[in-house]
Design an enzyme around this catalytic site. Structure first.
Site, short mmCIF file in Angstrom:
data_model
loop_
_atom_site.label_atom_id
_atom_site.label_comp_id
_atom_site.label_asym_id
_atom_site.label_seq_id
_atom_site.Cartn_x
_atom_site.Cartn_y
_atom_site.Cartn_z
N GLN A 108 27.61 58.11 39.28
CA GLN A 108 27.55 56.97 40.20
C GLN A 108 28.59 57.02 41.32
O GLN A 108 28.30 56.66 42.45
CB GLN A 108 27.75 55.71 39.36
CG GLN A 108 27.55 54.43 40.08
CD GLN A 108 27.64 53.26 39.10
OE1 GLN A 108 26.72 53.01 38.36
NE2 GLN A 108 28.75 52.57 39.10
N GLU A 147 28.26 50.64 47.62
CA GLU A 147 29.71 50.45 47.74
C GLU A 147 30.28 51.15 48.96
O GLU A 147 31.49 51.38 49.06
CB GLU A 147 30.40 50.90 46.46
CG GLU A 147 29.99 50.01 45.28
CD GLU A 147 30.63 50.39 43.96
OE1 GLU A 147 31.28 51.45 43.88
OE2 GLU A 147 30.49 49.62 43.01
N ASP A 161 33.33 57.74 38.40
CA ASP A 161 32.70 56.79 37.49
C ASP A 161 31.35 57.39 37.15
O ASP A 161 30.44 57.43 38.00
CB ASP A 161 32.53 55.41 38.14
CG ASP A 161 31.84 54.42 37.19
OD1 ASP A 161 31.53 54.81 36.05
OD2 ASP A 161 31.62 53.26 37.61
N ASP A 174 34.31 50.77 31.21
CA ASP A 174 33.73 49.68 32.02
C ASP A 174 32.58 49.07 31.20
O ASP A 174 32.78 48.06 30.51
CB ASP A 174 33.24 50.26 33.35
CG ASP A 174 32.43 49.27 34.17
OD1 ASP A 174 32.46 48.07 33.86
OD2 ASP A 174 31.75 49.69 35.14
N LYS A 226 36.80 43.37 35.33
CA LYS A 226 35.91 42.65 36.25
C LYS A 226 35.75 41.25 35.69
O LYS A 226 35.19 41.07 34.59
CB LYS A 226 34.54 43.33 36.28
CG LYS A 226 34.50 44.74 36.85
CD LYS A 226 33.15 45.39 36.53
CE LYS A 226 32.91 46.66 37.35
NZ LYS A 226 31.73 47.40 36.86
N LYS A 257 39.81 49.50 42.23
CA LYS A 257 38.61 50.22 42.67
C LYS A 257 37.78 49.24 43.48
O LYS A 257 37.32 48.24 42.96
CB LYS A 257 37.83 50.71 41.45
CG LYS A 257 36.65 51.58 41.81
CD LYS A 257 35.96 52.14 40.57
CE LYS A 257 34.94 51.16 40.03
NZ LYS A 257 33.84 51.81 39.29
P1 PGA Z 1 28.31 47.36 39.07
O1 PGA Z 1 28.83 48.87 39.17
O2 PGA Z 1 29.21 46.47 39.80
O3 PGA Z 1 26.93 47.49 39.68
O4 PGA Z 1 28.24 47.05 37.60
C1 PGA Z 1 30.13 49.25 39.41
C2 PGA Z 1 30.68 50.10 38.29
O5 PGA Z 1 29.93 50.60 37.43
O6 PGA Z 1 31.89 50.27 38.22
ZN ZN Z 2 31.58 51.58 36.22
#
Ligand code: PGA
Ligand code: ZN
Length: 425
Positions: free
Chosen positions: A164, A208, A243, A311, A336, A387
């Protein structure tokens, strides 16, 4: 009404950087002060995250509307919070958790609760006359190293890369400001290199802000980044991270990881990662294995000897981190707030991680807004790493530009985490 009493709570539906609806909350205190926060949203989400409430009404925003969550703030949470002292973050967060009454915040919606929780902190900071990072922690002084996702793949783009995020980490800068300059310069050179090989269409960006190039596999993006770094003259100052978000390319039925038209079992994938880190200075890997493979995480953490971030594995949830600590799975937490739903629970997750010698990296979501809350949060936590995407587009630059302000404000007491971060791994 005292100066600290919550006088009004108002929510509305706004849109995020993908054009998807999300929740914005205003908390009014007394007659003059207020705090506002926007809720981000994930796309490559972990299956154990708190529940994001969407309307499902196909006639509006393809079913993605958040009117129900907005109503829950205006009609259920708001009346309960009026009159409470805005500085009592934990009491307020716990009151919302009780009001919701479910384990994953599915009754009121984690997006409703997160919005209120973050706006409470903002309002409280404003009432106290403090910048948010200082309100969160009077001893916050460490400017985080930005983990910049310059090449995008996986669920955040439509290209062929399974991984990703291919991330550049400017540890050798002397300050945050210099780190931002370095990575921005590198990103522009990277753009030229991508166009040179793949043509002008190859520099469209993913969710992103990183380029969504037609590259393949796991090595090619690092070759490009290394070339750009060399051309910019920053070889000694930059390292890399990734990631993998591997849950999303793990075939649960066949129990194999499907990468670039090949299948890998866990051991083979770890070997592939090992070869890669022998070739490039990769210091950190997020979600290298499936989100439920705690044993695999214990093994890879021991085998690779770099930072391994959970994560989807931890989803900012103390219970999942506890299991990780017990099994020595991973050695860092991606934080998060909306994965768990309140600021207090996210701070508990960070605290638990620290107490068990796990690192913390504060993170954006792929669906962001111009809200820069996480910049202050990263400094408040003194975690040394953030990040928040490529250094382009408002929903990412709002965080970077906020960190520039904070660094300036802290003056000589500001310390850029830099190489110390890597030495501490
Ligand atoms: P997400 O992805 O915000 O779409 O969950 C970001 C990540 O995997 O760090
Ligand atoms: Zn992630």
């Amino acid at each position: 009404m005292s100066n600290f009493q919550i006088s009004d709570v108002r929510a509305r539906e706004i849109i995020d950087c993908r054009g998807f609806p999300t929740v914005q909350v205003d908390i009014c205190v007394g007659d003059k002060m207020m705090g506002r926060a926007n809720v981000p949203a994930g796309r490559s989400t972990g299956s154990n995250e708190a529940h994001e409430l969407r309307d499902g009404d196909k006639n509006r925003y393809r079913g993605l509307g958040v009117k129900k969550a907005v109503n829950n703030v205006n009609e259920v949470i708001g009346p309960r919070l009026k009159g409470l002292d805005v500085t009592e973050q934990r009491k307020i967060d716990m009151a919302m958790i009780r009001l919701d009454g479910t384990l994953n915040k599915s009754a009121l919606g984690a997006n409703a609760i997160t919005g209120v929780s973050l706006a409470i902190a903002r309002a409280a900071a404003n009432v106290c006359g403090l910048p948010l990072y200082r309100y969160l922690n009077p001893n916050g002084y460490i400017l985080p190293v930005p983990f910049m996702n310059l090449l995008n793949g996986g669920k955040l783009t439509s290209n062929y890369l399974e991984i990703q995020e291919f991330i550049m980490v400017p540890v050798g800068a002397k300050s945050f400001k210099e780190a931002l300059q370095m990575t921005t310069e590198i990103n522009l050179i990277l753009r030229d290199l991508v166009i040179e090989k793949y043509g002008i269409l190859a520099v469209n960006t993913g969710d992103e802000g990183g380029y969504a190039t037609p590259m393949h596999g796991i090595r090619e993006p690092f070759e490009f980044m290394a070339k750009a770094v060399k051309k910019a003259g920053y070889e000694e100052k930059v390292v890399y991270a990734m990631d993998c978000a591997s849950t999303h390319w793990y075939d649960k039925k066949e129990k194999v990881y499907k990468l670039n038209k090949k299948s890998y079992d866990r051991e083979e994938l770890i070997n592939l990662y090992r070869e890669l880190i022998n070739e490039f200075p990769i210091i950190s890997m997020e979600d290298p294995l499936d989100e439920d493979d705690f044993e695999g995480y214990a093994k890879i953490t021991k085998d690779l000897g770099i930072q391994i971030i959970g994560d989807d594995l931890f989803v900012t949830n103390v219970e999942r981190i506890k299991e990780g600590v017990k099994k020595r799975a991973a050695n860092a937490l991606l934080l998060k707030v909306n994965q768990v739903g309140t600021l207090s629970e996210a701070l508990d997750a960070a605290d638990f991680a620290y107490r068990n010698q796990y690192k913390v990296q504060v993170s954006e979501r792929s669906g962001e807004t111009e809200d820069s809350f996480i910049a202050d949060l990263a400094v408040g936590l003194n975690c040394g790493q953030i990040k928040t995407g490529a250094p382009v587009r408002g929903e990412r630059t709002s965080k970077y530009n906020r960190l520039i302000q904070i660094e300036e404000e802290l003056g000589t007491s500001a310390i850029y985490a830099g190489t110390k971060l890597v030495k501490s791994f």
